[in-house]
Write an enzyme that holds these catalytic residues in place. Structure first.
Site, PDB file in Angstrom:
ATOM      1  N   ASP A   1       0.838  -1.200   0.000  1.00  0.00           N
ATOM      2  CA  ASP A   1       0.000   0.000   0.000  1.00  0.00           C
ATOM      3  C   ASP A   1       0.871   1.248   0.000  1.00  0.00           C
ATOM      4  OD1 ASP A   1      -2.095  -1.733   0.484  1.00  0.00           O
ATOM      5  OD2 ASP A   1      -2.142  -1.296   2.644  1.00  0.00           O
TER       6      ASP A   1
HETATM    7  N1  URA Z   1      -1.278  -5.784   4.113  1.00  0.00           N
HETATM    8  C1  URA Z   1      -1.724  -4.517   4.078  1.00  0.00           C
HETATM    9  O1  URA Z   1      -2.728  -4.191   4.686  1.00  0.00           O
HETATM   10  N2  URA Z   1      -1.028  -3.622   3.360  1.00  0.00           N
HETATM   11  C2  URA Z   1       0.100  -3.930   2.688  1.00  0.00           C
HETATM   12  O2  URA Z   1       0.712  -3.054   2.043  1.00  0.00           O
HETATM   13  C3  URA Z   1       0.555  -5.259   2.743  1.00  0.00           C
HETATM   14  C4  URA Z   1      -0.159  -6.168   3.467  1.00  0.00           C
END
Ligand code: URA
Length: 239
Positions: free
Chosen positions: A105
Site C-alpha cells: 500500500d
Molecule cells: N497488508 C496490508 O494491509 N497492506 C500492505 O501493504 C501489505 C499487506
C-alpha cells in the site's frame, strides 16, 4: 545467446536503436575490448562494455527496494508518485519492463521486489505457493490477547471475501506492536485482519519475504539480488 548489439543495448535502456547507432559509431561500445562500429554485430551480453563499464544485468534481474511511505506500486502515475521513479533512468527504460512483485500500500514501507521476470512474479505471488511475508505492525489500541489464535485458525473471514484467510503467525512484542506472517496477498490484508479484531493499524512495514530479510537498506534505496538471495525469497511457511 547472441543478440544484435543495438537490440541488446536498447532492451537494457541504453537508448533507442537510432540513438545507439550514433553512440556505437562514436566508439563508446567495445566487444572483448575491441571497439565496434556496426550496430547489427551479434554479441553475447557478457562480452560488451559501454563507456568502459560492463552492461547492466540481462533479463531476469531482481531488485530489492526499501519502499518509502507515500509512494505507489503501480505503472499508473495518476495514483501518486511511483516507486519506479526511484530507479535509475536506464532501469526505467528497460524492455521487458520492471514490475513489482505484488504490491505494498501507499502507506506501507519496507521490502519490495522489482523484476522483469514474469515467471518469478507468478511463483512468488501465487496463493498456491505458501511464500510468507513478515510485517511489523503498530496498532492504535492494545491487542485483546486473542489475535494470535484467531489469525492462526484459518477461520478468519474478512468483509466481502468468500473464503477465510489462510493461517497466519503472530508474534507479539508488546500490547500495541507485533509481527504478522502471512502467505497470501489479499487487498489491505494486514490492515483488514486487525480491523476484524476492532483495532487499527497505524504503521506497517514489511521486513521479510521467505528467507530474505530487508537488512540495511534505507527508505528509497535499492540493490540487485544475487541468484542465491532470489532463491531465498521463495521459502515457504513451515507448519
Ligand atoms: N497488508 C496490508 O494491509 N497492506 C500492505 O501493504 C501489505 C499487506
Amino acid at each position: 545467446m547472441k543478440k544484435r548489439l543495438d537490440q541488446l543495448l536498447s532492451s537494457l535502456g541504453y537508448g533507442s536503436r537510432r540513438e545507439l547507432k550514433s553512440i556505437i559509431h562514436s566508439g563508446a561500445v567495445t566487444i572483448k575490448g575491441q571497439r565496434v562500429s556496426k550496430p547489427d554485430t551479434k554479441v553475447e551480453h557478457a562480452e560488451v562494455h559501454f563507456r568502459g563499464e560492463p552492461l547492466d544485468p540481462p533479463e531476469g534481474m531482481v531488485i530489492m527496494m526499501n519502499k518509502p511511505l507515500g509512494m505507489v506500486c503501480s505503472h499508473d502515475d495518476t495514483e501518486g508518485e511511483l516507486v519506479y521513479a526511484l530507479l535509475s533512468e536506464r532501469y526505467r527504460q528497460r524492455s521487458p519492463k520492471l514490475s513489482t512483485v505484488g504490491r505494498l500500500d501507499k502507506e506501507t514501507s519496507g521490502l519490495l521486489l522489482i523484476t522483469d521476470d514474469g515467471k518469478l512474479i507468478h511463483a512468488l505471488t501465487s496463493p498456491k505457493k505458501r511464500v510468507f511475508k513478515r510485517y511489523e505492525v503498530s496498532l492504535a489500541e492494545p491487542m485483546n490477547g486473542e489475535e494470535a489464535e484467531l489469525f492462526a485458525s484459518g477461520t478468519l473471514m474478512l468483509k466481502g471475501e468468500k473464503s477465510p484467510c489462510l493461517p497466519a503467525r503472530l508474534s507479539v512484542y508488546d500490547e500495541q506492536h507485533a509481527a504478522l506472517e502471512i502467505t497470501e496477498g489479499r487487498y489491505h490484508q494486514v490492515r483488514r485482519m486487525f480491523a476484524a479484531t476492532h483495532n487499527r493499524v497505524t504503521a506497517l512495514h514489511r521486513s521479510r519475504m521467505g528467507g530474505l530479510e530487508l537488512g540495511e537498506l534505507k527508505p528509497g534505496e535499492y540493490r540487485l539480488l544475487s541468484a542465491e538471495e532470489i532463491s531465498l525469497c521463495s521459502e515457504e511457511f513451515s507448519s
